[in-house]
Design an enzyme around this catalytic site. Structure first.
Site, PDB file in Angstrom:
ATOM      1  N   LYS A 273       0.853  -1.199   0.000  1.00  0.00           N
ATOM      2  CA  LYS A 273       0.000   0.000   0.000  1.00  0.00           C
ATOM      3  C   LYS A 273       0.886   1.246   0.000  1.00  0.00           C
ATOM      4  O   LYS A 273       1.916   1.288   0.672  1.00  0.00           O
ATOM      5  CB  LYS A 273      -0.875  -0.004   1.275  1.00  0.00           C
ATOM      6  CG  LYS A 273      -1.630   1.286   1.566  1.00  0.00           C
ATOM      7  CD  LYS A 273      -2.756   1.553   0.605  1.00  0.00           C
ATOM      8  CE  LYS A 273      -3.461   2.899   0.906  1.00  0.00           C
ATOM      9  NZ  LYS A 273      -4.399   3.269  -0.187  1.00  0.00           N
TER      10      LYS A 273
ATOM     11  N   CYS B 247      -1.928  10.181  -6.298  1.00  0.00           N
ATOM     12  CA  CYS B 247      -3.028   9.922  -5.361  1.00  0.00           C
ATOM     13  C   CYS B 247      -4.054  11.042  -5.448  1.00  0.00           C
ATOM     14  O   CYS B 247      -3.726  12.192  -5.164  1.00  0.00           O
ATOM     15  CB  CYS B 247      -2.531   9.794  -3.920  1.00  0.00           C
ATOM     16  SG  CYS B 247      -3.911   9.647  -2.776  1.00  0.00           S
TER      17      CYS B 247
HETATM   18  C1  DHB Z   1      -5.217   6.310  -2.386  1.00  0.00           C
HETATM   19  C2  DHB Z   1      -5.784   6.266  -3.635  1.00  0.00           C
HETATM   20  C3  DHB Z   1      -4.981   6.252  -4.731  1.00  0.00           C
HETATM   21  O1  DHB Z   1      -5.483   6.199  -5.999  1.00  0.00           O
HETATM   22  C4  DHB Z   1      -3.614   6.273  -4.577  1.00  0.00           C
HETATM   23  O2  DHB Z   1      -2.839   6.275  -5.657  1.00  0.00           O
HETATM   24  C5  DHB Z   1      -3.041   6.306  -3.318  1.00  0.00           C
HETATM   25  C6  DHB Z   1      -3.860   6.322  -2.218  1.00  0.00           C
HETATM   26  C7  DHB Z   1      -6.075   6.363  -1.210  1.00  0.00           C
HETATM   27  O3  DHB Z   1      -7.121   7.020  -1.275  1.00  0.00           O
HETATM   28  O4  DHB Z   1      -5.714   5.769  -0.165  1.00  0.00           O
END
Ligand code: DHB
Length: 312
Positions: free
Chosen positions: A46, A131
């Site tokens: 993540k 993000c």
């Molecule tokens: C999140 C969403 C994304 O598309 C990303 O690239 C990184 C984090 C999120 O909302 O956690």
């Protein structure tokens, strides 16, 4: 002759081109272990920040028959957790490990990359330039000058191969401008196309309401909604980048979409929404569907059709 789904790139050997998209099944060690134990060919963590984050209020993910919308807000355990996982990971399993970084600032990304460099691990960073879900923070990937400056600064602290996760682009001028910025960075070795299509809005007819809580209902789209955009980005960056790999992500639900991504030039492909909905069984299913498609077409290896999209 049996179909061979293996691939070799950047000195990595993978048995299958499929792995998880960052954000799905990768926030906790147990989820990462489940991806590692599945038919996936690799795994990615993540996107992490310096400090652990709870993320945005729920509901923050919603799926429809056409895909998903999310505004998670970067819930993660903080980078030391993922670096610890990378330090303890058994690289001899033959499944490469990628670590996604999404600092709240360039300096945060540099701090994390410096720490990763110090550890000298065989994992590869995917720096997230895209993000869309942190209120008040625009995506770096839509600012070409800031991206160029960030890649320069990253190369100064991290002299090893790395990749970036890009947002989708929608204009030919933007493909060429971004490709020029990326081509100028020598140790940028791969780009992952695409992150979600940012700031869509899904509406529920019965309740006349948005379906997720953050940002008034706005969130990143994934799944079937985004497939043609993902394919265009994979195809255009594959054509425009010199000696860099493109990893495809967006709308892969079955062997057919995995095949399309590879046909458009993807070296490997990531599964997001479908993995979230189906769990790790998606990897073996999509893998066997891809094998069947290749066999029916008389292809033995991914290199038989990778990047060979025909145009009219
Ligand atoms: C999140 C969403 C994304 O598309 C990303 O690239 C990184 C984090 C999120 O909302 O956690």
């Amino acid at each position: 002759m049996a179909v061979d789904l293996s691939l070799s790139w950047l000195g990595l050997e993978m048995e299958s081109p499929l792995y998880n998209a960052s954000g799905v099944m990768c926030r906790l060690r147990e989820e990462l272990d489940a991806v590692a134990a599945s038919a996936a060919g690799a795994l990615i963590t993540k996107s992490c920040t310096l400090e652990a984050r709870e993320g945005n209020p729920e509901p923050r993910y919603f799926s429809t028959p056409m895909g998903s919308i999310n505004s998670m807000g970067l819930p993660n355990q903080g980078y030391p957790y993922y670096f610890q996982y990378a330090a303890e990971y058994d690289y001899s399993t033959g499944k490469p490990l990628f670590v996604s970084l999404s600092g709240m600032s360039l300096q945060d990304n540099l701090t994390m990359l410096q720490a990763l460099d110090d550890l000298q691990l065989p994992c590869l960073p995917e720096v997230n330039l895209s993000c869309p879900n942190v209120p008040g923070k625009p995506q770096l990937g839509y600012d070409f000058a800031a991206t160029a400056a960030a890649l320069c600064a990253i190369s100064r602290v991290y002299a090893r191969p790395f990749g970036v996760k890009l947002p989708p682009y929608f204009d030919v001028a933007h493909f060429t401008q971004m490709a020029e910025v990326l081509n100028a960075c020598e140790n940028l070795r791969f780009v992952t196309c695409i992150n979600s299509i940012g700031n869509g809005l899904v509406v529920d007819m019965d309740s006349e309401s948005a379906v997720i809580k953050p940002k008034g209902g706005l969130g990143g789209l994934g799944g079937a909604y985004v497939l043609p955009t993902a394919l265009a980005n994979v195809r255009e960056f594959s054509r425009l980048l010199d000696h860099k790999y493109v990893i495809g992500c967006g709308g892969i639900d079955s062997g057919a979409e995995a095949f399309m991504h590879i046909l458009c030039g993807a070296t490997a492909v990531q599964i997001g929404t479908c993995l979230h909905e189906e769990g790790v069984g998606a990897f073996s299913r999509i893998q066997s569907e891809l094998s069947d498609i290749m066999e029916a077409k008389g292809y033995h290896a991914l290199t038989d059709f990778r990047g060979k999209l025909k145009t009219l």
